[in-house]
Design an enzyme around this catalytic site. Structure first.
Site, PDB file in Angstrom:
ATOM      1  N   ASP A  37       0.850  -1.196   0.000  1.00  0.00           N
ATOM      2  CA  ASP A  37       0.000   0.000   0.000  1.00  0.00           C
ATOM      3  C   ASP A  37       0.880   1.239   0.000  1.00  0.00           C
ATOM      4  O   ASP A  37       2.029   1.199   0.447  1.00  0.00           O
ATOM      5  CB  ASP A  37      -0.914   0.005   1.242  1.00  0.00           C
ATOM      6  N   ASP A  63       3.899   2.001  -4.451  1.00  0.00           N
ATOM      7  CA  ASP A  63       3.051   2.868  -5.277  1.00  0.00           C
ATOM      8  C   ASP A  63       2.778   2.098  -6.565  1.00  0.00           C
ATOM      9  O   ASP A  63       3.661   1.984  -7.424  1.00  0.00           O
ATOM     10  CB  ASP A  63       3.758   4.195  -5.566  1.00  0.00           C
ATOM     11  N   VAL A  64       1.571   1.568  -6.698  1.00  0.00           N
ATOM     12  CA  VAL A  64       1.284   0.699  -7.850  1.00  0.00           C
ATOM     13  C   VAL A  64       1.356   1.439  -9.182  1.00  0.00           C
ATOM     14  O   VAL A  64       1.454   0.821 -10.233  1.00  0.00           O
ATOM     15  CB  VAL A  64      -0.094  -0.001  -7.733  1.00  0.00           C
ATOM     16  N   ASN A  90      -5.653  -4.597  -6.503  1.00  0.00           N
ATOM     17  CA  ASN A  90      -6.856  -4.016  -5.907  1.00  0.00           C
ATOM     18  C   ASN A  90      -6.758  -2.517  -5.622  1.00  0.00           C
ATOM     19  O   ASN A  90      -7.786  -1.843  -5.535  1.00  0.00           O
ATOM     20  CB  ASN A  90      -7.142  -4.784  -4.596  1.00  0.00           C
ATOM     21  N   TYR A 156     -12.895   7.604 -13.356  1.00  0.00           N
ATOM     22  CA  TYR A 156     -12.950   6.310 -12.655  1.00  0.00           C
ATOM     23  C   TYR A 156     -13.585   5.253 -13.555  1.00  0.00           C
ATOM     24  O   TYR A 156     -13.068   4.146 -13.705  1.00  0.00           O
ATOM     25  CB  TYR A 156     -13.781   6.505 -11.377  1.00  0.00           C
ATOM     26  N   LYS A 160     -12.037   1.675 -14.994  1.00  0.00           N
ATOM     27  CA  LYS A 160     -12.594   0.375 -14.600  1.00  0.00           C
ATOM     28  C   LYS A 160     -13.043  -0.429 -15.822  1.00  0.00           C
ATOM     29  O   LYS A 160     -12.937  -1.657 -15.827  1.00  0.00           O
ATOM     30  CB  LYS A 160     -13.724   0.566 -13.590  1.00  0.00           C
TER      31      LYS A 160
END
Ligand code: NAD
Length: 275
Positions: A37, A63-64, A90, A156, A160
């Site tokens: 995370d 940090d993805v 996720n 967003y 997605k």
């Protein structure tokens, strides 16, 4: 995947909400858990909570949105536990508003976490899962907003839909390999988490100039009541593990999503007017 005990789960965005729910469930299944995370304090608190139940937990601040950070996560997980059997891509953040009004910083931040985060996860973990004798499993957290459009949550929704498309593509491509790595895509509706407060983790690089500073934009604030009365992360984790056991691709924990998807698909097949 039928057996979990002793295997290794990596969960991004694991310090809060759905990620923490899935990590806790993985630990209860006897898995060793790597929590990743960007929020360092929350990460350590989450790990302490799991360790108090006897779980074997490694924390990796990550940090993805940054390829090198996700590559380092994979290296740390393998160095600690010898392999990774379940990856849950996720981590996610939310932003809303008219697409033409949001700043480039908004676009880059949300696309970075929600879309590039999944891309980096795939590129860093799929090769090692393919090379493992017992393969692996990937769960990508999309959203109901990846199956239908939610205009108030513009950027967003864009990310997605991309996560659903990536997951379908990945699943088909992996089926053409030895079939040892499987994929599911999680598409929940409202879940009671800290998603509305996503701005807490916006890196300085993507802060808007002061004049545009907008800690929780109105469109995002508007979904707070729905989020707060949503399902619990534990319920979502139950749905995720049931789907992994059955190797079911789509995970739709909210039955009310199905009629919305049907209406959209029927709209596409007839005279499509986005609504
Ligand atoms: P949350 O805010 O409680 O958890 C998200 C986690 O991601 C936090 O711990 C946050 O610190 C972490 N994170 C943010 N940016 C990161 C980054 N750059 N690198 C690594 N970690 C980062 O919210 P949540 O609802 O549990 O969100 C988890 C996922 O579920 C997201 O992808 C979200 O889009 C998705 N989702 C949520 C809902 C809902 O109603 N809550 C519905 C559908 C989908």
């Amino acid at each position: 995947m039928q057996e979990f005990s002793g295997k290794v789960a990596v969960v991004t965005g694991g310090a809060s909400g759905i990620g923490f729910g899935i990590a806790a469930r993985a630990a209860r299944e006897g898995m060793r858990v790597v929590l990743a995370d960007i929020e360092a304090d929350a990460l350590e608190r989450a790990a302490a909570e799991l360790r108090a139940t006897g779980a074997d937990v490694l924390t990796v601040p990550t940090d993805v949105a940054r390829a090198e950070s996700v590559a380092a996560l994979a290296e740390r997980a393998v160095a600690a536990y010898g392999g990774v059997h379940l990856l849950v891509n996720n981590a996610g953040v939310v932003s809303g508003g008219p697409l033409w009004e949001r700043t480039l910083a908004d676009w880059e931040w949300v696309m970075g976490v929600n879309l590039w985060g999944v891309v980096h996860g795939i590129r860093s973990f799929v090769p090692l899962m393919l090379a493992q004798e017992n393969g692996g499993y990937i769960v990508n957290t999309a959203s109901a907003a990846g199956l239908v459009t939610a205009p108030s949550l513009g950027i967003y929704t864009v990310t997605k839909h991309a996560v659903v498309a990536i997951s379908e593509t990945l699943s088909a491509q992996l089926a053409q390999q030895r079939g040892t790595v499987k994929v599911s895509v999680l598409c929940p509706m409202w879940v009671n988490t800290r998603l509305v407060d996503s701005e807490r983790n916006r890196p300085v690089t993507f802060q808007n100039p002061a004049i545009e500073a907008d800690p929780t934009p109105a469109e995002v604030e508007a979904i707070r009541p729905m989020i707060e009365s949503g399902k619990s992360p534990d319920e979502i984790a139950d749905a995720v593990f049931a789907a992994i056991r059955d190797e079911r691709f789509y995970i739709l924990p909210h039955p009310e999503v199905a009629p919305l998807v049907r209406r959209r698909m029927e709209g596409i097949l007839s005279a499509f007017e986005p609504s």
